[in-house]
Design an enzyme around this catalytic site. Structure first.
Site, PDB file in Angstrom:
ATOM      1  N   PRO A 618      63.308  44.490   9.085  1.00 14.83           N
ATOM      2  CA  PRO A 618      63.283  44.617  10.546  1.00 14.83           C
ATOM      3  C   PRO A 618      63.155  46.064  11.034  1.00 14.83           C
ATOM      4  O   PRO A 618      62.679  46.284  12.151  1.00 14.83           O
ATOM      5  CB  PRO A 618      64.612  44.005  10.999  1.00 14.83           C
ATOM      6  N   THR A 620      61.283  48.658   9.467  1.00 15.79           N
ATOM      7  CA  THR A 620      59.892  49.101   9.380  1.00 15.79           C
ATOM      8  C   THR A 620      58.989  48.244  10.262  1.00 15.79           C
ATOM      9  O   THR A 620      58.024  48.747  10.842  1.00 15.79           O
ATOM     10  CB  THR A 620      59.393  49.087   7.914  1.00 15.79           C
ATOM     11  N   GLU A 691      49.222  45.340  13.590  1.00 13.24           N
ATOM     12  CA  GLU A 691      48.166  45.268  14.594  1.00 13.24           C
ATOM     13  C   GLU A 691      48.566  44.369  15.761  1.00 13.24           C
ATOM     14  O   GLU A 691      48.086  44.558  16.881  1.00 13.24           O
ATOM     15  CB  GLU A 691      46.868  44.797  13.944  1.00 13.24           C
TER      16      GLU A 691
END
Ligand code: MOS
Length: 730
Positions: A618, A620, A691
């Site tokens: 959680p 990173t 992304e």
């Protein structure tokens, strides 16, 4: 290991280390300046020389002559390599425009020379002494809007033509027909492209900054007509990539050419202006969206047409991708067009497709909700789908977009305020939201694990860490699978001697590379089970012990005669894409202030609720999303490459002229991950988030500005010159 059906229960499910909030294991090296980036690999090889590149001063034409006499005579200069000294170099398919060689110029700042000298300053000074004579072709049109009208110049791809869009749209009770523009953008990663090259006995070694080690190795082999085995690439630390370091670029080519001619190792970093005009950028898009709905808010017809710039042979920016998958609607027409514009190469930049596409689609959804008199959250919920709208036999493996919306609305305190209804003194306050979609692909990925006699485990894979946290989540994967503590895991990444991984791109890196390492660890566990004559499925690996019922043996004991090595790779079966659609989802909520007099925009708070399967770490993952949100703010308010329409280059080619958010621009950011695994994705049931984090954010900001001011800006970035004359009277 072939992943050819959804994962069932496996050792990664213990989640003793995976899923836990570990800070980065490479964090100390980076924050203390002791992680050596490509240009800083002073210890890699003795006798390094400095190369300084020269870029073409025209966008199109030919180099007629290059006078290098003064440069060659300048202090400290060892050699000069020019583009006229050789034919166009052979080129990897992944590079669209030429990297080096021959007189033809196809884009501005195409590399045409490198000066090699004893010091950086000497090389730079001498590069300025090269006199170049050009034959410039000034007939090109660099303006996308103008090119858009020239249909014959376009490559048209119709993705979706389902039902009868035109009739359905004609009959729709409520309609939106609007055009949006997103500008060209550049990655502006902190570390520029840089490489050190060294030749020994016909072999080429390159220390560089690359997202994809094996692509780099292959491309160097092609460029210099070498066997890939004769090329070695290292890139252990990377100061950001965002898609700009997926492919071989001029820095490595020039370093290798300079090193060959000088007979000594040469290092080359691209100066910032050359990063912008020599490497790739995100294409400009002009997007036409039409949505038709019933007055109850059910979408009946949806149309998305995108045109973007690309040199011939490139892919531009297909901003329509998410529209095929995101919202329901029976009649659909989705078209992507490419306009040949001979600017530098447009190519991937963080969330290529969706990042630009959602900037348009999610503003269009907001505009449509307004026309319908609906809450934009409810409008999106009303058009959610659990199957792919153009192919209902394909279902989403996991789609919790509605939960993202509802959870986000509640956490944010979403009340769907009317436009211009909130004010605090001179400041107009606005709330805006958007949805986000980004695919969740996976790529084959290999890894090797080496259990040491001292009980440590060395992990080797050519996977890269571009600032994303790969080192940490891979170490967590190895610790989880072997039962060793994190400090017993030694990570070795970014080296072409190691098994080929997915690399970092397309939001597939975390999911793919951890799955590859999982496969290698399963192989190690099987070797150990065989030695113990035990069933690998019943063995338990924990606290440095291998436990088989009542029997417990120290793991290190299995390497007492010498290291124990296991290697494997993960390959993904096509069930993943045939039966399912894998994607990630988010809902973004933004509060902003707009000064009623000056139009100054100040964000107040941002919230993202993300649905991306199992979250491997959680800390990173959150960093990835807040980085993406920050980039989304840049897209909304600041980032734009300005094209010189006459001369065909990006004018604002430095960090002074290309603006990105700084700390003062970024408000409180909150990120929430929905919990829950996606077993269709990988054995670790995880998907990428890097992304997803940028996708949709800019639209939420734009919608908040509209909510504050009542003004729509459909041309990004939203700078105050575009709306100050439309602000409500004070
Ligand atoms: Mo990503 S834009 O594929 O690095």
């Amino acid at each position: 290991m072939k992943f050819d059906r959804p994962a069932t229960t496996n050792p990664s499910d213990r989640m003793a280390v995976l899923g836990q909030p570990h800070t980065r294991i490479d964090g100390k090296l980076k924050t203390t300046g002791t992680a050596a980036y490509a240009y800083e690999r002073h210890d890699a090889v003795e006798g390094q020389l400095y190369g300084y590149p020269l870029g073409a001063g025209i966008a199109r034409g030919h180099v007629l002559a290059m006078d290098t006499r003064e440069a060659e005579a300048a202090p400290g200069v060892v050699t000069v390599v020019t583009t006229l000294q050789m034919e166009k170099l052979p080129q990897d398919d992944r590079n669209i425009v030429r990297l080096f060689g021959g007189p033809e110029i196809v884009h501005y700042h195409q590399a045409i020379a490198v000066v090699v000298a004893e010091t950086f300053e000497q090389a730079r000074a001498a590069a300025n002494m090269i006199r170049v004579t050009y034959d410039e072709d000034t007939s090109e049109i660099y303006n996308l809007a103008e090119k858009r009208e020239m249909v014959e110049d376009q490559d048209i791809q119709t993705h979706t033509n389902v039902g009868d869009f035109h009739t359905a749209f004609g009959q729709a009770e409520v309609k939106l027909d609007a055009t949006y523009v997103t500008p060209p953008q550049t990655h502006v990663m902190m570390e520029p492209h840089a490489s050190i090259a060294h030749w020994t006995d016909g072999r080429l070694r390159v220390w560089t900054s690359s997202q994809m080690i094996d692509w780099h190795r292959q491309a160097l082999a092609t460029t210099f007509s070498l066997d890939p085995e004769a090329v070695h690439v290292e890139s252990p630390f990377i100061g950001g990539g965002f898609g700009g370091k997926l492919f071989l670029r001029a820095d490595a080519v020039l370093a290798a050419l300079g090193a060959k001619k000088a007979g000594r190792p040469v290092k080359v970093a691209l100066p910032r202006p050359m990063v912008i005009n020599n490497t790739t950028h995100r294409a400009e898009t002009i997007q036409h969206i039409r949505i038709g709905a019933t007055k109850e808010g059910k979408i009946t017809a949806i149309f998305h047409d995108c045109v973007s710039n690309t040199p011939p042979g490139g892919a531009g920016e297909d901003a329509t991708n998410q529209t095929r998958y995101f919202y329901a609607g029976e009649h659909r027409l989705i078209v992507n067009r490419l306009a040949q514009v001979r600017l530098p190469e447009s190519n991937s930049m963080r969330a290529p497709g969706e990042a630009a596409g959602l900037m348009a689609l999610e503003v269009a959804m907001d505009e449509m909700a307004e026309k319908l008199g609906m809450d934009p959250v409810e409008f999106r919920i009303a058009n959610d789908t659990q199957v792919v709208p153009e192919n209902p036999s394909q279902k989403f493996s996991q789609r919790r977009f509605v939960e993202c919306l509802r959870h986000g609305a509640e956490t944010f305190g979403w009340t769907n305020p009317k436009p211009m209804s909130q004010r605090d003194g001179d400041w107009l306050i606005g709330h805006g939201m958007s949805g986000a979609y980004r695919g969740a692909p996976a790529q084959p990925s290999g890894a090797r694990v080496r259990l040491q006699p001292n009980g440590r485990l060395i992990v080797e894979t050519d996977m890269t860490d571009i600032g994303t946290g790969s080192y940490t989540i891979l170490a967590q994967t190895a610790a989880e699978m072997t039962g060793l503590p994190m400090d017993r895991i030694e990570m070795r990444l970014g080296n072409s001697s190691f098994p080929v991984s997915s690399g970092s791109g397309g939001q597939f890196g975390a999911a793919s590379s951890t799955a590859g390492l999982y496969a290698a660890c399963v192989a190690l566990r099987a070797m150990i089970a065989e030695r113990m004559q035990a069933d690998p499925d019943t063995l338990d690996f924990r606290d440095g012990q291998v436990i088989d019922g009542a029997r417990s043996l120290p793991l290190s004991g299995f390497a007492s005669e010498g290291e124990m090595v296991a290697e494997d790779k993960i390959e993904f079966g096509d069930f993943r894409s045939k039966e399912y659609k894998l994607a990630t989802f988010a809902a973004h909520f933004v509060e902003t202030r707009v000064n009623a007099y000056t139009g100054e925009i100040r964000l107040q708070r941002m919230l993202s609720v993300c649905d991306a399967g199992r979250i491997l770490n959680p800390v990173t993952a959150r960093s990835q999303v807040i980085g993406g949100m920050t980039m989304g703010v840049g897209s909304a308010l600041m980032e734009k490459l300005d094209v010189d329409d006459k001369r065909g280059f990006f004018v604002n080619h430095d960090l002074a002229g290309y603006e990105v958010p700084v700390h003062l621009d970024i408000p409180q950011q909150e990120v929430i991950f929905l919990t829950g695994d996606d077993p269709v994705s990988t054995p670790l049931k995880a998907k990428g988030v890097g992304e997803l984090g940028i996708s949709g954010v800019a639209a939420a900001v734009a919608n908040a500005i509209h909510n504050a001011t009542g003004v729509r800006v459909r041309d990004f970035p939203i700078t105050l010159d575009k709306f100050i004359d439309r602000l409500p009277p004070v």
